[in-house]
Design a protein around this motif. Structure first.
Motif, PDB file in Angstrom:
ATOM      1  N   ARG A 185     -41.266 -19.054  12.675  1.00 23.49           N
ATOM      2  CA  ARG A 185     -42.545 -19.374  13.306  1.00 23.49           C
ATOM      3  C   ARG A 185     -42.670 -18.657  14.648  1.00 23.49           C
ATOM      4  O   ARG A 185     -41.755 -18.686  15.470  1.00 23.49           O
ATOM      5  CB  ARG A 185     -42.653 -20.887  13.498  1.00 23.49           C
ATOM      6  CG  ARG A 185     -44.079 -21.411  13.589  1.00 23.49           C
ATOM      7  CD  ARG A 185     -44.133 -22.913  13.822  1.00 23.49           C
ATOM      8  NE  ARG A 185     -43.221 -23.663  12.980  1.00 23.49           N
ATOM      9  CZ  ARG A 185     -43.517 -24.201  11.810  1.00 23.49           C
ATOM     10  NH1 ARG A 185     -44.745 -24.065  11.317  1.00 23.49           N
ATOM     11  NH2 ARG A 185     -42.619 -24.894  11.131  1.00 23.49           N
ATOM     12  N   SER A 186     -43.822 -18.051  14.873  1.00 21.89           N
ATOM     13  CA  SER A 186     -44.078 -17.333  16.118  1.00 21.89           C
ATOM     14  C   SER A 186     -44.367 -18.302  17.254  1.00 21.89           C
ATOM     15  O   SER A 186     -44.579 -19.493  17.049  1.00 21.89           O
ATOM     16  CB  SER A 186     -45.271 -16.384  15.957  1.00 21.89           C
ATOM     17  OG  SER A 186     -45.037 -15.427  14.958  1.00 21.89           O
ATOM     18  N   ASN A 244     -48.682 -21.203  14.021  1.00 19.79           N
ATOM     19  CA  ASN A 244     -47.922 -21.195  12.774  1.00 19.79           C
ATOM     20  C   ASN A 244     -47.873 -19.824  12.121  1.00 19.79           C
ATOM     21  O   ASN A 244     -47.613 -19.707  10.917  1.00 19.79           O
ATOM     22  CB  ASN A 244     -48.518 -22.208  11.784  1.00 19.79           C
ATOM     23  CG  ASN A 244     -48.266 -23.634  12.208  1.00 19.79           C
ATOM     24  OD1 ASN A 244     -47.139 -24.035  12.454  1.00 19.79           O
ATOM     25  ND2 ASN A 244     -49.338 -24.413  12.326  1.00 19.79           N
ATOM     26  N   SER A 245     -48.108 -18.769  12.914  1.00 17.93           N
ATOM     27  CA  SER A 245     -48.017 -17.418  12.362  1.00 17.93           C
ATOM     28  C   SER A 245     -46.554 -17.007  12.221  1.00 17.93           C
ATOM     29  O   SER A 245     -45.648 -17.690  12.685  1.00 17.93           O
ATOM     30  CB  SER A 245     -48.791 -16.431  13.233  1.00 17.93           C
ATOM     31  OG  SER A 245     -48.310 -16.458  14.557  1.00 17.93           O
ATOM     32  N   LEU A 246     -46.340 -15.890  11.591  1.00 16.34           N
ATOM     33  CA  LEU A 246     -45.011 -15.463  11.167  1.00 16.34           C
ATOM     34  C   LEU A 246     -44.454 -14.350  12.041  1.00 16.34           C
ATOM     35  O   LEU A 246     -45.138 -13.374  12.332  1.00 16.34           O
ATOM     36  CB  LEU A 246     -45.083 -14.975   9.710  1.00 16.34           C
ATOM     37  CG  LEU A 246     -43.808 -14.398   9.090  1.00 16.34           C
ATOM     38  CD1 LEU A 246     -42.733 -15.471   8.955  1.00 16.34           C
ATOM     39  CD2 LEU A 246     -44.123 -13.786   7.720  1.00 16.34           C
ATOM     40  N   SER A 247     -43.181 -14.499  12.444  1.00 13.10           N
ATOM     41  CA  SER A 247     -42.406 -13.413  13.044  1.00 13.10           C
ATOM     42  C   SER A 247     -41.290 -13.028  12.086  1.00 13.10           C
ATOM     43  O   SER A 247     -40.804 -13.865  11.313  1.00 13.10           O
ATOM     44  CB  SER A 247     -41.813 -13.839  14.389  1.00 13.10           C
ATOM     45  OG  SER A 247     -42.816 -13.991  15.370  1.00 13.10           O
ATOM     46  N   GLN A 248     -40.861 -11.771  12.160  1.00  8.56           N
ATOM     47  CA  GLN A 248     -39.849 -11.280  11.212  1.00  8.56           C
ATOM     48  C   GLN A 248     -38.857 -10.359  11.911  1.00  8.56           C
ATOM     49  O   GLN A 248     -39.253  -9.544  12.744  1.00  8.56           O
ATOM     50  CB  GLN A 248     -40.512 -10.482  10.084  1.00  8.56           C
ATOM     51  CG  GLN A 248     -41.617 -11.196   9.354  1.00  8.56           C
ATOM     52  CD  GLN A 248     -42.303 -10.281   8.364  1.00  8.56           C
ATOM     53  OE1 GLN A 248     -41.689  -9.790   7.415  1.00  8.56           O
ATOM     54  NE2 GLN A 248     -43.585 -10.026   8.589  1.00  8.56           N
ATOM     55  N   ASP A 277     -46.695  -6.730  14.298  1.00  6.52           N
ATOM     56  CA  ASP A 277     -48.031  -7.019  13.773  1.00  6.52           C
ATOM     57  C   ASP A 277     -49.037  -5.979  14.243  1.00  6.52           C
ATOM     58  O   ASP A 277     -49.993  -5.642  13.535  1.00  6.52           O
ATOM     59  CB  ASP A 277     -48.493  -8.404  14.238  1.00  6.52           C
ATOM     60  CG  ASP A 277     -47.662  -9.525  13.633  1.00  6.52           C
ATOM     61  OD1 ASP A 277     -46.908  -9.246  12.686  1.00  6.52           O
ATOM     62  OD2 ASP A 277     -47.769 -10.674  14.108  1.00  6.52           O
ATOM     63  N   HIS A 278     -48.827  -5.461  15.433  1.00  2.00           N
ATOM     64  CA  HIS A 278     -49.775  -4.497  16.014  1.00  2.00           C
ATOM     65  C   HIS A 278     -49.789  -3.186  15.227  1.00  2.00           C
ATOM     66  O   HIS A 278     -50.856  -2.659  14.895  1.00  2.00           O
ATOM     67  CB  HIS A 278     -49.422  -4.234  17.475  1.00  2.00           C
ATOM     68  CG  HIS A 278     -50.279  -3.197  18.133  1.00  2.00           C
ATOM     69  ND1 HIS A 278     -51.604  -3.413  18.444  1.00  2.00           N
ATOM     70  CD2 HIS A 278     -49.988  -1.921  18.527  1.00  2.00           C
ATOM     71  CE1 HIS A 278     -52.102  -2.322  18.994  1.00  2.00           C
ATOM     72  NE2 HIS A 278     -51.148  -1.405  19.060  1.00  2.00           N
ATOM     73  N   LEU A 286     -42.531 -25.049   5.068  1.00  2.15           N
ATOM     74  CA  LEU A 286     -42.413 -25.223   6.515  1.00  2.15           C
ATOM     75  C   LEU A 286     -43.746 -25.120   7.247  1.00  2.15           C
ATOM     76  O   LEU A 286     -43.786 -25.283   8.466  1.00  2.15           O
ATOM     77  CB  LEU A 286     -41.439 -24.185   7.082  1.00  2.15           C
ATOM     78  CG  LEU A 286     -39.994 -24.258   6.587  1.00  2.15           C
ATOM     79  CD1 LEU A 286     -39.145 -23.215   7.277  1.00  2.15           C
ATOM     80  CD2 LEU A 286     -39.405 -25.648   6.789  1.00  2.15           C
ATOM     81  N   GLY A 287     -44.811 -24.830   6.522  1.00  2.40           N
ATOM     82  CA  GLY A 287     -46.116 -24.727   7.159  1.00  2.40           C
ATOM     83  C   GLY A 287     -46.288 -23.479   7.989  1.00  2.40           C
ATOM     84  O   GLY A 287     -47.055 -23.474   8.956  1.00  2.40           O
ATOM     85  N   ILE A 288     -45.575 -22.410   7.649  1.00  6.74           N
ATOM     86  CA  ILE A 288     -45.697 -21.125   8.345  1.00  6.74           C
ATOM     87  C   ILE A 288     -46.615 -20.221   7.539  1.00  6.74           C
ATOM     88  O   ILE A 288     -46.402 -20.017   6.339  1.00  6.74           O
ATOM     89  CB  ILE A 288     -44.324 -20.460   8.535  1.00  6.74           C
ATOM     90  CG1 ILE A 288     -43.407 -21.363   9.369  1.00  6.74           C
ATOM     91  CG2 ILE A 288     -44.473 -19.091   9.195  1.00  6.74           C
ATOM     92  CD1 ILE A 288     -41.990 -20.845   9.502  1.00  6.74           C
ATOM     93  N   LYS A 289     -47.642 -19.682   8.181  1.00  6.57           N
ATOM     94  CA  LYS A 289     -48.592 -18.819   7.489  1.00  6.57           C
ATOM     95  C   LYS A 289     -47.933 -17.483   7.144  1.00  6.57           C
ATOM     96  O   LYS A 289     -47.320 -16.855   8.019  1.00  6.57           O
ATOM     97  CB  LYS A 289     -49.818 -18.582   8.357  1.00  6.57           C
ATOM     98  CG  LYS A 289     -50.606 -19.856   8.672  1.00  6.57           C
ATOM     99  CD  LYS A 289     -51.765 -19.563   9.615  1.00  6.57           C
ATOM    100  CE  LYS A 289     -52.512 -20.840   9.961  1.00  6.57           C
ATOM    101  NZ  LYS A 289     -53.617 -20.566  10.928  1.00  6.57           N
ATOM    102  N   PRO A 290     -48.057 -17.018   5.915  1.00  8.67           N
ATOM    103  CA  PRO A 290     -47.386 -15.769   5.515  1.00  8.67           C
ATOM    104  C   PRO A 290     -48.131 -14.520   5.972  1.00  8.67           C
ATOM    105  O   PRO A 290     -48.422 -13.616   5.192  1.00  8.67           O
ATOM    106  CB  PRO A 290     -47.358 -15.882   3.994  1.00  8.67           C
ATOM    107  CG  PRO A 290     -48.572 -16.682   3.657  1.00  8.67           C
ATOM    108  CD  PRO A 290     -48.735 -17.677   4.781  1.00  8.67           C
ATOM    109  N   THR A 291     -48.435 -14.455   7.273  1.00  6.80           N
ATOM    110  CA  THR A 291     -49.110 -13.283   7.827  1.00  6.80           C
ATOM    111  C   THR A 291     -48.170 -12.067   7.759  1.00  6.80           C
ATOM    112  O   THR A 291     -47.023 -12.142   8.200  1.00  6.80           O
ATOM    113  CB  THR A 291     -49.501 -13.537   9.288  1.00  6.80           C
ATOM    114  OG1 THR A 291     -48.381 -14.112   9.976  1.00  6.80           O
ATOM    115  CG2 THR A 291     -50.664 -14.504   9.375  1.00  6.80           C
TER     116      THR A 291
END
Length: 270
Positions: free
Chosen positions: A97-98, A108-112, A12-13, A64-69
């Protein structure tokens, strides 16, 4: 490239994909299976059926309620095209989910993460298939998506190996046909193509969607519904499919089927 040797994580950074060594372990994917994944094919310079993968993944995150950041399949595809142009790869895109926490998430932010392997096409024919005695699938608000909690499919794969089958077919709690061990299930009778409804607990596969649309374009009648193992006895041809292609089933237990290729079907994965 050897199997499972290339893994990246989205930062994300920096807004880019970087080697996975910097990723925190444990995480919610590891601890709770709190996320979904997409299995895709990168073919030379693009992801096959990318718009369908994008649509399914986005709907899964919403469920799933995960924000698609930073959810961006185009960016992922551009990254692959830059680094791996000319290659054909099997791509696993994990979206989860992060943060930490226990069952209750603290965010609820997103990790990938991104896992790359050499592509291996599905075998054209699977000689022997059987119907699982032990595994039943359940309908949930997320059962049509590919979640990181894959225990039913792991146990089904073990049953398939133990029984010496090339494919295993799964049913739902009511005994209705649902899908195969890692693929959707189809069969043909005359001008009709049959496949279990999503209400039977199967994955809403990308290849399933592609096949259903193409069959309709070819003038075939596509029937989604509730079916039982006995319904297969009248089939002329049975196949399973996922994003790697189509495999025709030669025999399900004692019943044999045609494995003659359907050109309209095979061309979808050429």
């Amino acid at each position: 490239m050897s199997d499972s040797d290339t893994v990246f994580v989205f930062s994300d950074h920096s807004g880019t994909w970087i080697p996975t060594g910097l990723f925190p372990i444990p995480n919610r994917a590891m601890n709770f299976g709190d996320g979904i994944f997409e299995t895709m094919v990168f073919d030379q310079n693009q992801i096959r059926f990318s718009e369908f993968h994008h649509d399914r993944a986005l709907r899964a995150l919403e469920a799933l309620g995960i924000k698609p950041t930073h959810f961006d399949l185009d960016l992922l595809q551009d990254f692959l095209a830059t680094r791996f142009s000319g290659n054909k790869l099997r791509v696993r895109w994990n979206l989860f989910r992060s943060g930490s926490g226990k069952y209750t998430p603290i965010e609820n932010s997103l990790s990938q993460t991104l896992h790359l392997e050499p592509f291996h096409a599905a075998p054209r024919v699977k000689p022997i298939a059987g119907i699982s005695d032990s595994i039943r699938l359940s309908l949930t608000p997320w059962s049509s998506f590919k979640t990181l909690n894959a225990m039913p499919y792991i146990m089904a794969a073990q049953e398939r190996q133990k029984r010496g089958w090339d494919e295993i077919l799964l049913r739902d709690a009511q005994g209705r046909l649902s899908e195969a061990g890692a693929s959707n299930l189809f069969w043909q009778k005359g001008n009709e193509i049959f496949t279990p409804d999503l209400e039977c607990g199967c994955i809403g596969g990308v290849s399933r969607r592609v096949i259903m649309e193409e069959a309709a374009n070819c003038g075939l009648e596509v029937v989604e519904g509730s079916f039982y193992p006995a319904d297969l006895t009248q089939a002329e041809r049975v196949w399973v499919s996922n994003v790697t292609g189509v495999s025709y089933l030669d025999r399900i237990e004692s019943k044999q089927f045609s494995t003659e290729s359907l050109l309209w079907l095979d061309k979808l994965f050429d």
